[in-house]
Write a protein that holds these residues in place. Structure first.
Motif, PDB file in Angstrom:
ATOM      1  N   LEU A 158     103.961  77.905  63.707  1.00  0.00           N
ATOM      2  CA  LEU A 158     104.657  78.561  62.616  1.00  0.00           C
ATOM      3  C   LEU A 158     104.785  78.692  62.171  1.00  0.00           C
ATOM      4  N   GLN A 164     119.908  72.429  64.046  1.00  0.00           N
ATOM      5  CA  GLN A 164     118.155  72.179  63.633  1.00  0.00           C
ATOM      6  C   GLN A 164     118.168  71.334  64.896  1.00  0.00           C
ATOM      7  N   ASN A 181     115.266  74.412  66.823  1.00  0.00           N
ATOM      8  CA  ASN A 181     114.132  74.072  66.044  1.00  0.00           C
ATOM      9  C   ASN A 181     113.467  72.833  66.317  1.00  0.00           C
ATOM     10  N   ILE A 184     117.666  80.501  64.500  1.00  0.00           N
ATOM     11  CA  ILE A 184     116.989  80.529  64.778  1.00  0.00           C
ATOM     12  C   ILE A 184     116.112  80.195  63.900  1.00  0.00           C
ATOM     13  N   SER A 185     115.648  79.443  62.873  1.00  0.00           N
ATOM     14  CA  SER A 185     114.838  79.476  61.584  1.00  0.00           C
ATOM     15  C   SER A 185     113.774  80.167  61.196  1.00  0.00           C
ATOM     16  N   LEU A 194     111.645  73.298  68.643  1.00  0.00           N
ATOM     17  CA  LEU A 194     109.968  74.659  68.859  1.00  0.00           C
ATOM     18  C   LEU A 194     108.988  74.151  67.603  1.00  0.00           C
ATOM     19  N   ARG A 195     109.386  72.466  66.892  1.00  0.00           N
ATOM     20  CA  ARG A 195     108.335  72.348  66.389  1.00  0.00           C
ATOM     21  C   ARG A 195     107.363  71.647  67.563  1.00  0.00           C
ATOM     22  N   THR A 202     109.446  78.587  76.191  1.00  0.00           N
ATOM     23  CA  THR A 202     109.071  78.869  75.051  1.00  0.00           C
ATOM     24  C   THR A 202     107.039  77.935  75.090  1.00  0.00           C
ATOM     25  N   SER A 233     110.634  78.773  63.185  1.00  0.00           N
ATOM     26  CA  SER A 233     111.024  79.266  64.523  1.00  0.00           C
ATOM     27  C   SER A 233     110.574  80.363  64.600  1.00  0.00           C
ATOM     28  N   TRP A 234     111.420  81.865  64.636  1.00  0.00           N
ATOM     29  CA  TRP A 234     110.890  83.372  64.326  1.00  0.00           C
ATOM     30  C   TRP A 234     109.339  83.549  64.435  1.00  0.00           C
ATOM     31  N   LEU A 243     106.864  81.417  65.671  1.00  0.00           N
ATOM     32  CA  LEU A 243     105.994  80.430  67.004  1.00  0.00           C
ATOM     33  C   LEU A 243     106.938  82.173  67.473  1.00  0.00           C
ATOM     34  N   VAL A 269     113.287  75.225  75.580  1.00  0.00           N
ATOM     35  CA  VAL A 269     112.352  75.136  74.735  1.00  0.00           C
ATOM     36  C   VAL A 269     110.763  74.853  75.806  1.00  0.00           C
TER      37      VAL A 269
END
Length: 415
Positions: free
Chosen positions: A413, A313, A316, A64-65, A319-320, A29, A68-69, A71, A26
Motif C-alpha cells: 500500500l 473507509q 479501504n 478508493i484511497s 484492503l489494508r 483482491t 488502496s490504489w 495496492l 476484498v
C-alpha cells in the motif's frame, strides 16, 4: 489404472496454500495479491459472477484511497482500472450547508485524495485478472458446508461435493460471515438506527472532482464524483443516511419524489438532477471482532469489522487487511513457515487490531458528534471546522487519514 485407484485419487482433496471463503472485492483482491507473492489459493463464492457484473445490477460506487490504489497498482490492476476511476481532487465538508465549511484540497505535488469507482468496474477488473491467474482456483455458485481446522491444515467441503484443502482458511464473507460465527468470535455490535440510501445521479453542473460531505442531524449526505458517462453527462454517487423511522417512507417514494427530496438537501450545488442508477438501501450497524485469528483461520474485511459509511473507509480498511496478511505470510513462508503457522497469525492480528479499532473509533465518533441536533451543537461544530480550515497542519493530518497514508502501512500500500 484400476477403477478403485481412480476413485481413490478423486477423493484426495486438491491442496493449495489458502482457502478464501468469499470472492468479493476484498476476498478476490487477497487472492490476486497472494498470487503475486507466489501464494496459491482456492476462492469459494456462492454468487454467480455474471449476475454480479450485469449492467444495472449494482449502482453502488466505492472511494478508493491513495493507499488502496497503490495496492491495486502493485498487483497489476492499474491498467484495467486507470481510465475508469474519477479522481477526488478535493472534499468539501459542511454542517447542513451553513457557513464554516472545510475544504480539503491537497497541494499539487501530493496527488489526489483518492478515486471513485463503480463497484461493477472493480468487480470486472478483479474477475478478469483472476481468470488469467493460474495460482487462483475459483469455485463459484457453491459454498462451504463443512469447515475443518486441524493441527496440520484445513479442509472444506463444498455444497457440490468437492473437498478442498489448504494450510490457512481466510473468511472474507462479509458482515454475516458464517465462518466467523462458527468459530465463536465475540463481537462488539450496535445498531445506529440509520439506513443508507444509495444511488447515482446525473447533474447539470460539473462536480469539478469535488466530493461533498453534508452533515444533517439525521445523518450524513454524501455526493461522490464519478466520470461523465459516454454521452458526456455529469454523474455523482449519492449516499444519503436517514433515521430508520423515516426510511420506510423514503423507500416508498416514487423516483420523482425521491429526486425532489435529494435536490432540497443539495442546495443547488450541482444544478438540476435526475437518477442515473437503481436505488438501493441497507441498515447501518457497527461491528468489530474482538480477535481476527484463530487456529488456522484469519478473518478480513467486513467479516472482521463493519462501520458507518460516513468517511468511506469500509472497503479501504479491508484492503489494508489484505496488504498486511499478504506481507506477514510472504515473510513467514520465506523463512520456511507455512501460511497457517500460529506465529504468523499472531503477528497479523497484532498489526491489524489497533489500526482497525482506531479508524472505526474515529468514524463512530464523527457519526455521533454530527448527529447531535440543535443550534448550539451546530455552532460548536462549525467553530471547530473553522479552526481546522485555518490550520494547515491539522488539514494535512486529516487528508493523510483520508488517503489512507497514515500508520504502519503494508508494503503493497506504500506505492
Amino acid at each position: 489404472m484400476s477403477e478403485s485407484q481412480n476413485s481413490l485419487e478423486s477423493a484426495v482433496p486438491e491442496r493449495r496454500d489458502l482457502i478464501i471463503l468469499g470472492g468479493g472485492l476484498v476476498g478476490m483482491t487477497l487472492a490476486l495479491a497472494a498470487a503475486r507473492a507466489g501464494i496459491t489459493s482456492h476462492v469459494i463464492d456462492r454468487a454467480d459472477p455474471a449476475e454480479l457484473t450485469a449492467e444495472g445490477a449494482d449502482g453502488r460506487a466505492s472511494a478508493i484511497s491513495t493507499a488502496s490504489w497503490n495496492l491495486f497498482s502493485n498487483i497489476g490492476l492499474a491498467r484495467r482500472l486507470d481510465k475508469l476511476g474519477c479522481p477526488i481532487a478535493s472534499i468539501a465538508v459542511t454542517d447542513g450547508m451553513k457557513p464554516g465549511r472545510i475544504d480539503f484540497t491537497p497541494k499539487q505535488d501530493e496527488g489526489t485524495l483518492g478515486r471513485m469507482f463503480a463497484n461493477r468496474d472493480l468487480r470486472l477488473a478483479l474477475f478478469e485478472a483472476a481468470r488469467e491467474e493460474p495460482a487462483i482456483a475459483w469455485h463459484v455458485r457453491t459454498e462451504a458446508v463443512r469447515r475443518d481446522r486441524g493441527e496440520h491444515g484445513v479442509e472444506v467441503e463444498l455444497s457440490d461435493g468437492r473437498v478442498l484443502a489448504a494450510s490457512l482458511l481466510v473468511a472474507a464473507e462479509g458482515r454475516q460471515s458464517p465462518t466467523r460465527d462458527e468459530a465463536g468470535f465475540k463481537m462488539a455490535r450496535w445498531d445506529y438506527r440509520h439506513r443508507a440510501f444509495v444511488t447515482g445521479l446525473f447533474h447539470e453542473k460539473s462536480h469539478d472532482n469535488t466530493a461533498w460531505e453534508i452533515f444533517y442531524p439525521a445523518g450524513p449526505f454524501a455526493l461522490l464524483p464519478l466520470l461523465d458517462d459516454a454521452q458526456g453527462r455529469h454523474r455523482s454517487a449519492l449516499v444519503w443516511t436517514v433515521d430508520e423511522n423515516d426510511a420506510a417512507g423514503i423507500a416508498a417514494m416514487n423516483d420523482a419524489m425521491f429526486v425532489n427530496e435529494v435536490a432540497q438537501r443539495m442546495h443547488g450545488v450541482l444544478g438540476a438532477i435526475s437518477l442515473s442508477a437503481p436505488r438501493m438501501s441497507y441498515p447501518l450497524r457497527f461491528h468489530h471482532a474482538g480477535k481476527v485469528v484463530d487456529r488456522r483461520l484469519a478473518v478480513i474485511g467486513d467479516a472482521a469489522h463493519g462501520m458507518h459509511p460516513i468517511a468511506g473507509q469500509g472497503l479501504n480498511l479491508g484492503l489494508r487487511d489484505v496488504g498486511a496478511l499478504v506481507e506477514v505470510l510472504t515473510e513467514g513462508m520465506r523463512l520456511g513457515l507455512e501460511p497457517g503457522d500460529a506465529q504468523l497469525l499472531a503477528r497479523y492480528e497484532k498489526w491489524r487490531s489497533l489500526d482497525s479499532f482506531m479508524v472505526m473509533s474515529v468514524t463512530d465518533g464523527l457519526t455521533r458528534l454530527f448527529g447531535i441536533p440543535g443550534k448550539l451543537p451546530s455552532a460548536a461544530r462549525r467553530l471547530g471546522m473553522g479552526a481546522v480550515q485555518r490550520l494547515p497542519a491539522l488539514k494535512s493530518f486529516f487528508m493523510d487519514e483520508a488517503r489512507g497514508m497514515s500508520g504502519a502501512l503494508p508494503e503493497l500500500l506504500r506505492g
